[in-house]
Scaffold this active site. Structure first.
Site, mmCIF file in Angstrom:
data_model
loop_
_atom_site.group_PDB
_atom_site.id
_atom_site.type_symbol
_atom_site.label_atom_id
_atom_site.label_comp_id
_atom_site.label_asym_id
_atom_site.label_seq_id
_atom_site.Cartn_x
_atom_site.Cartn_y
_atom_site.Cartn_z
ATOM 1 N N LYS A 48 10.530 22.977 68.345
ATOM 2 C CA LYS A 48 10.431 21.815 67.459
ATOM 3 C C LYS A 48 11.601 20.862 67.677
ATOM 4 O O LYS A 48 11.439 19.639 67.631
ATOM 5 C CB LYS A 48 10.351 22.249 65.994
ATOM 6 N N TYR A 60 10.235 29.000 67.892
ATOM 7 C CA TYR A 60 9.671 27.905 67.104
ATOM 8 C C TYR A 60 10.735 26.837 66.844
ATOM 9 O O TYR A 60 10.499 25.646 67.040
ATOM 10 C CB TYR A 60 9.122 28.443 65.783
#
Length: 136
Positions: free
Chosen positions: A47, A43
């Protein structure tokens, strides 16, 4: 994101007058600080990558009048933290934000609306943080 952006750009090749367009990706303000890399490295890396994808596409496709930007959200009161949080106190987290509160979904969506609008025609390849000063 890259596959979706490429498909979008390929679909625009058939447009004769090629009106301007805007692509806005949703990131996280914590990406600049390593964002929970120890808890969820995929994640955090994804991002952070979004912030660089908009720079690359923004530079490469500027002549097509397509703008690519990212909104890096801080702590937004969307309900997701209450549902998934097991590792921190929400009230302590909110108290750590310089503005002393979480952002609202309406505030977050307003920034996206702005970047999609004609009012942002000269903004390209940027990441705009919406975090109440949390990651200054």
């Amino acid at each position: 994101s890259n596959v979706i952006i490429r498909a979008f750009l390929d679909s625009r090749e058939d447009i004769n007058d090629k009106p301007s367009c805007s692509v806005v990706l949703a990131g996280t303000a914590s990406a600049d600080r390593g964002g929970q890399i120890n808890q969820n490295p995929g994640y955090a890396l994804a991002k952070y990558a979004l912030q660089n994808i908009v720079k690359a596409y923004g530079k490469c496709y500027a002549q097509t009048l397509c703008r690519f930007n990212c909104v890096a959200f801080g702590f937004i009161d969307s309900g997701i933290h209450q549902k998934r949080n097991t590792s921190f106190s929400i009230s302590d987290r909110i108290a750590s934000i310089p503005m002393g509160r979480a952002g609202s979904v309406e505030e977050a969506s307003t920034v996206i609306q702005f970047l999609l609008s004609d009012e942002s025609q000269f903004i390209n390849g940027q990441t705009l943080s919406v975090d109440g000063g949390d990651f200054i």
